[in-house]
Design a protein around this motif. Structure first.
Motif, mmCIF file in Angstrom:
data_model
loop_
_atom_site.group_PDB
_atom_site.id
_atom_site.type_symbol
_atom_site.label_atom_id
_atom_site.label_comp_id
_atom_site.label_asym_id
_atom_site.label_seq_id
_atom_site.Cartn_x
_atom_site.Cartn_y
_atom_site.Cartn_z
ATOM 1 N N MET A 688 -0.745 16.295 56.034
ATOM 2 C CA MET A 688 -2.039 16.954 55.849
ATOM 3 C C MET A 688 -2.173 17.519 54.446
ATOM 4 N N ARG A 689 -1.095 18.080 53.918
ATOM 5 C CA ARG A 689 -1.130 18.605 52.551
ATOM 6 C C ARG A 689 -1.299 17.482 51.542
ATOM 7 N N SER A 690 -0.672 16.342 51.816
ATOM 8 C CA SER A 690 -0.734 15.234 50.870
ATOM 9 C C SER A 690 -2.135 14.630 50.773
ATOM 10 N N VAL A 691 -2.942 14.799 51.819
ATOM 11 C CA VAL A 691 -4.306 14.274 51.774
ATOM 12 C C VAL A 691 -5.313 15.322 51.310
ATOM 13 N N GLY A 692 -4.796 16.503 50.905
ATOM 14 C CA GLY A 692 -5.671 17.478 50.252
ATOM 15 C C GLY A 692 -5.964 18.755 51.017
ATOM 16 N N LEU A 693 -5.434 18.928 52.216
ATOM 17 C CA LEU A 693 -5.663 20.183 52.952
ATOM 18 C C LEU A 693 -4.816 21.305 52.341
ATOM 19 N N THR A 694 -5.401 22.485 52.256
ATOM 20 C CA THR A 694 -4.680 23.623 51.691
ATOM 21 C C THR A 694 -3.849 24.312 52.779
ATOM 22 N N LEU A 695 -2.890 25.141 52.314
ATOM 23 C CA LEU A 695 -2.085 25.915 53.264
ATOM 24 C C LEU A 695 -2.971 26.796 54.141
ATOM 25 N N LYS A 696 -4.031 27.354 53.558
ATOM 26 C CA LYS A 696 -4.939 28.229 54.294
ATOM 27 C C LYS A 696 -5.629 27.463 55.417
ATOM 28 N N GLN A 697 -6.083 26.245 55.118
ATOM 29 C CA GLN A 697 -6.758 25.439 56.128
ATOM 30 C C GLN A 697 -5.803 25.044 57.258
ATOM 31 N N ILE A 698 -4.577 24.687 56.884
ATOM 32 C CA ILE A 698 -3.581 24.321 57.898
ATOM 33 C C ILE A 698 -3.242 25.526 58.773
ATOM 34 N N SER A 699 -3.076 26.685 58.122
ATOM 35 C CA SER A 699 -2.773 27.923 58.874
ATOM 36 C C SER A 699 -3.871 28.232 59.865
ATOM 37 N N HIS A 700 -5.128 28.043 59.455
ATOM 38 C CA HIS A 700 -6.257 28.334 60.341
ATOM 39 C C HIS A 700 -6.225 27.447 61.580
ATOM 40 N N GLN A 701 -5.758 26.216 61.443
ATOM 41 C CA GLN A 701 -5.667 25.328 62.600
ATOM 42 C C GLN A 701 -4.699 25.894 63.648
ATOM 43 N N TYR A 702 -3.511 26.276 63.181
ATOM 44 C CA TYR A 702 -2.512 26.815 64.111
ATOM 45 C C TYR A 702 -2.941 28.179 64.664
ATOM 46 N N MET A 703 -3.584 29.002 63.824
ATOM 47 C CA MET A 703 -4.049 30.312 64.279
ATOM 48 C C MET A 703 -5.113 30.165 65.361
ATOM 49 N N ALA A 704 -6.040 29.219 65.179
ATOM 50 C CA ALA A 704 -7.121 29.020 66.152
ATOM 51 C C ALA A 704 -6.551 28.616 67.512
ATOM 52 N N GLY A 705 -5.620 27.651 67.501
ATOM 53 C CA GLY A 705 -5.041 27.187 68.757
ATOM 54 C C GLY A 705 -4.259 28.275 69.471
ATOM 55 N N THR A 706 -3.426 28.999 68.715
ATOM 56 C CA THR A 706 -2.582 30.027 69.338
ATOM 57 C C THR A 706 -3.421 31.202 69.848
ATOM 58 N N LEU A 707 -4.448 31.594 69.094
ATOM 59 C CA LEU A 707 -5.319 32.691 69.533
ATOM 60 C C LEU A 707 -6.087 32.317 70.801
ATOM 61 N N MET A 708 -6.495 31.042 70.894
ATOM 62 C CA MET A 708 -7.183 30.618 72.110
ATOM 63 C C MET A 708 -6.255 30.738 73.321
ATOM 64 N N VAL A 709 -4.986 30.314 73.145
ATOM 65 C CA VAL A 709 -4.001 30.440 74.220
ATOM 66 C C VAL A 709 -3.802 31.915 74.585
ATOM 67 N N LEU A 710 -3.747 32.787 73.574
ATOM 68 C CA LEU A 710 -3.573 34.227 73.808
ATOM 69 C C LEU A 710 -4.735 34.803 74.612
ATOM 70 N N ILE A 711 -5.954 34.509 74.199
ATOM 71 C CA ILE A 711 -7.132 35.081 74.868
ATOM 72 C C ILE A 711 -7.228 34.590 76.312
ATOM 73 N N LEU A 712 -6.985 33.300 76.526
ATOM 74 C CA LEU A 712 -7.001 32.779 77.902
ATOM 75 C C LEU A 712 -5.881 33.408 78.738
ATOM 76 N N GLY A 713 -4.692 33.552 78.131
ATOM 77 C CA GLY A 713 -3.575 34.177 78.838
ATOM 78 C C GLY A 713 -3.871 35.613 79.232
ATOM 79 N N ILE A 714 -4.529 36.358 78.335
ATOM 80 C CA ILE A 714 -4.880 37.751 78.636
ATOM 81 C C ILE A 714 -5.887 37.815 79.774
ATOM 82 N N LYS A 715 -6.907 36.970 79.738
ATOM 83 C CA LYS A 715 -7.924 36.984 80.799
ATOM 84 C C LYS A 715 -7.308 36.700 82.164
ATOM 85 N N ILE A 716 -6.485 35.664 82.236
ATOM 86 C CA ILE A 716 -5.859 35.319 83.517
ATOM 87 C C ILE A 716 -4.846 36.389 83.914
#
Length: 784
Positions: A688-716
């Motif tokens: 992903m970095r080699s095709v031009g994605l920045t560290l910030k953009q990559i971090s946001h991908q992992y943050m979005a997925g993990t936060l979604m898991v967290l919010i769903l886990g808290i609700k349940i």
């Protein structure tokens, strides 16, 4: 060779190893602490009971009394009765006991009695569990009041009643086996015989008698109670068995121990999930090495040892450290026990029993590891060496096209896409977030429920604003009638209902007679919540508490008949409902007024009331307290607080501990998971970095997925804590007389504050963990 491989694995996965070690240690600490607490409770109760020698049967009586009749009865039933003693109590109203800066004990729900030490049994002890020996001018004050009013040894209390006035110096805490707990409605102050005689001579207090029996080893409590009542001996009050006092003394510490054991079990579950996560990631990383070892002819058993030995070492080390730390942690949990039951909790029993925790945790972890490692059996050497090709082929069949995204940013969409495609990997984190939320919300719900006025419905009381308890005095009947007339003409009172509780004889399943407390009145004014059926509404109807309706009680269902003896005559009543009640050992009943009052055994008169809108409850309470000086006037919340004060205080500590533990777990697991996930995805991140994605953009991908898991886990997790938690607490409380607990939910705490604390803590962890993705040279990463 294997030791070297284990050592290298420790070095390679330091963070993973330390995280698993911390969880296993915490699980052992909590489990050993709870077991230690229970061992201390068993030992402390045994020592306390041995020193206090409590009565097996206690009959409370107010009115005329002839000791000669009691002595004759005792001699007649010597095959059951070992000893008999009668304690004469001088009851003093709380408003007549002064201390500090013009403070009194008015408003207490407790009956206060001044007594002298018994001679044969039922001794009142000091904090060293030695019999109190009080000198003239001194008093031993019950622990309950010492704590409630922050009294200290050396302080003074002054008793002013009628023409009597005397100042006493507090010399001791009074540890009273029969009346220690806030769940009992009476407390005994111990004074010197000379002071007692002076108080008696001045008629400072109303007299009440505790007629106590100590049985032989073969003595039958039910038999003695039955023949006592049939003999027509003094019993103008409840008859209590010794086992009720034992339960009341132990209940608050036992509740805390059960909650801690449950949290410890959840920690073991989390540690197991963490180990599974680690194993799967490690096996995935080492799959080629496993293939090579199998190709070389190394057995499956020896390959498993490489992975298993590491967790054996961790479990042993964590078990030893957790076991030792538990003895320090337990001091935070048994402060109430040290004060109320035994100051000296030393002994070998707790050291032996506490070993159960590390041994149990060790075997659970090892057995779980063996179960997970069965996966290695399914891997052949050829498949292991071709695993990369197989994985790539496997992944190609999934599709989640980016073109379909029309609402979310690309980085957030890619993060959610990753969770969807690899949910098997994320589900461990999802389960852990659910468990962490459960650990936070369950103690909060329990605390809010027992601290709420609504909890009065589990004490056999309908919900109302204020209650007035009339004490047993010569004018109690006249006061009761006068109070009702005054309430009818008081415009500040919206509605009220009077209730009279008496002791009656009821025929049990075996055909013999038991004594139970039956309350009569109009139960439609302040209705109870019924497990089954309804309140008694007409002649010949009765409702039973859950404990009374079970097989250990009268063994009755709705529609069954109950035979009650009133005034020498038997009445047959139909059971219309079953309700919950944790007071008086849980065995009570409610009946229609047509049953009639058992005048010879009236226990108490109560009037419950609701105030008109806008009326100041404190002013109204003060008015009726002044108008009826011998009455107890309380709002329902204060009544609950005074009755369950110890349990509420200890559950508050558990709430703080639960929140702290859950946040630590969630942070560590999240950091561990993301570290392994980023390590696993290193090649993908490099592409992903080699095709031009920045560290910030990559971090946001992992943050979005993990936060979604967290919010769903808290609700349940909140939903599971609300519904499954109610079921578990109801099971635990059923032995006390409450079989169906409904939590009081404070929405801003359970759905906002507690989840927000988890989101902030885990969110910061996610941000810090995702901040660094791949900083190495891309060509090196891609070649690897």
């Amino acid at each position: 060779m294997f030791l070297k491989m284990v050592k290298n694995d420790f070095i390679r996965n330091k963070i993973v190893t330390m995280t698993v070690f911390v969880f296993i240690t915490m699980a052992v600490i909590l489990a050993a602490s709870a077991i230690n607490n229970i061992a201390n409770l068993i030992q402390g109760m045994s020592d306390f009971q041995e020193s206090a020698v409590p009565a097996d049967i206690t009959v409370m009586h107010a009115g005329e009394y002839d000791q000669a009749e009691i002595d004759q009865f005792t001699e007649q039933y010597r095959d059951h009765i070992a000893m008999q003693e009668t304690m004469v109590l001088q009851n003093i109203d709380g408003s007549n006991i002064h201390f500090g800066q013009n403070q009194t004990m008015a408003g207490t729900i407790q009956d206060i009695s001044f007594v002298v030490q018994n001679k044969k049994f039922d001794f009142i002890l000091d904090l060293d569990n030695e019999k109190l020996d009080i000198k003239e001018g001194f008093v031993a004050v019950p622990i309950y009041f010492m704590e409630q009013h922050d009294l200290k040894i050396g302080d003074t209390i002054t008793v002013k009643s009628g023409g009597y006035e005397k100042e006493f110096v507090i010399s001791d805490y009074a540890r009273d086996f029969e009346m220690n707990s806030s769940l009992t409605s009476s407390k005994r102050f111990v004074i010197n015989q000379d002071d007692y005689d002076e108080m008696f001579k001045m008629q400072a207090g109303d007299l009440e008698y505790m007629i106590e029996f100590k049985l032989n080893e073969i003595g039958a409590s039910a038999t003695v109670q039955t023949v006592y009542k049939e003999a027509g001996l003094p019993a103008n009050g409840p008859i209590l068995e010794g086992k009720i006092f034992t339960m009341f003394n132990a209940i608050s510490d036992m509740v805390v121990a059960i909650v801690i054991i449950f949290i410890s079990f959840l920690l073991i579950v989390i540690a197991s999930l963490c180990i599974r996560l680690t194993f799967l990631a490690t096996i995935d990383e080492d799959i080629r090495e496993i293939g090579v070892m199998k190709a070389m002819g190394i057995s499956k058993k020896d390959i498993k040892k490489v992975y298993l030995n590491k967790y054996r070492v961790i479990s042993v080390a964590a078990g030893i450290i957790g076991y030792l730390l538990a003895f320090a942690v337990v001091n935070l949990l048994n402060g109430n026990m040290r004060l109320y039951i035994s100051s000296d909790l030393s002994g070998s029993l707790k050291y032996i029993q506490s070993l159960i925790a590390p041994l149990l945790v060790y075997f659970m972890i090892v057995m779980y590891c063996k179960q997970v490692l069965k996966r290695i059996d399914k891997i052949s050497a050829v498949e292991a060496l071709r695993s990369d090709i197989m994985e790539r082929e496997k992944n190609r069949k999934y599709s989640f096209p980016l073109l379909k995204n029309k609402f979310l940013s690309t980085n957030i969409y890619m993060g959610l896409r990753d969770v969807w495609k690899r949910f098997k990997l994320y589900r461990l984190l999802f389960v852990i977030f659910i468990v962490c939320t459960f650990i936070v919300i369950l103690p909060v719900n329990i605390y809010n429920t027992i601290n709420s006025p609504v909890f009065s419905t589990y004490m056999g009381i309908g919900k109302h604003d204020m209650r007035i308890d009339l004490r047993r005095t010569d004018s109690i009947t006249e006061d009761f009638i006068k109070l009702q007339e005054e309430l009818k003409n008081d415009n500040d009172i919206d509605k009220f209902a009077p209730y009279i509780t008496s002791s009656y004889q009821v025929k049990n399943a075996e055909g013999s007679w038991n004594n139970i407390n039956i309350e009569i009145g109009d139960f439609s004014v302040f209705p109870l919540k019924f497990l089954e059926g309804r309140a008694p509404e007409g002649e010949g109807e009765i409702s039973l508490s859950f404990a009374n309706a079970t097989k250990d009680g009268l063994n009755k269902k709705v529609g069954d008949e109950v035979t009650v003896r009133v005034g020498g005559e038997e009445q047959t009543l139909t059971v219309t409902g079953i309700y919950q009640d944790i007071t008086n050992g849980g065995k009570t009943a409610k009946a229609h007024t047509s049953l009639g009052v058992n005048d010879e055994a009236v226990l108490w008169y109560i009037v419950g009331m609701d105030l008109a809108e806008g009326v100041d409850i404190r002013e109204k309470m003060d008015y009726y307290q002044n108008a009826y000086s011998t009455a107890q006037v309380n709002d329902i919340k204060e009544y609950t607080q005074q009755t369950l004060g110890n349990i509420i205080g200890q559950m508050g500590t558990v709430v703080i501990g639960g929140i702290s533990i859950a946040i630590i777990i969630a942070v560590l697991i999240t950091a561990l998971f993301l570290r392994m996930l980023l390590s696993k995805d290193m090649s993908q991140i490099a592409i992903m970095r080699s095709v031009g994605l920045t560290l910030k953009q990559i971090s946001h991908q992992y943050m979005a997925g993990t936060l979604m898991v967290l919010i769903l886990g808290i609700k349940i997790g909140v939903l599971v804590a609300n519904f499954l938690g109610e079921f578990l607490v109801s099971m635990a409380m059923s032995s006390m007389g409450a079989a169906k607990i409904e939590f009081v939910h404070i929405i801003w705490q359970t759905w906002l504050l507690c989840p927000l604390a988890l989101i902030i803590a885990v969110g910061l962890t996610i941000f810090m963990s995702c901040k660094v993705a791949v900083k190495d040279d891309l060509s090196v990463v891609l070649r690897s």
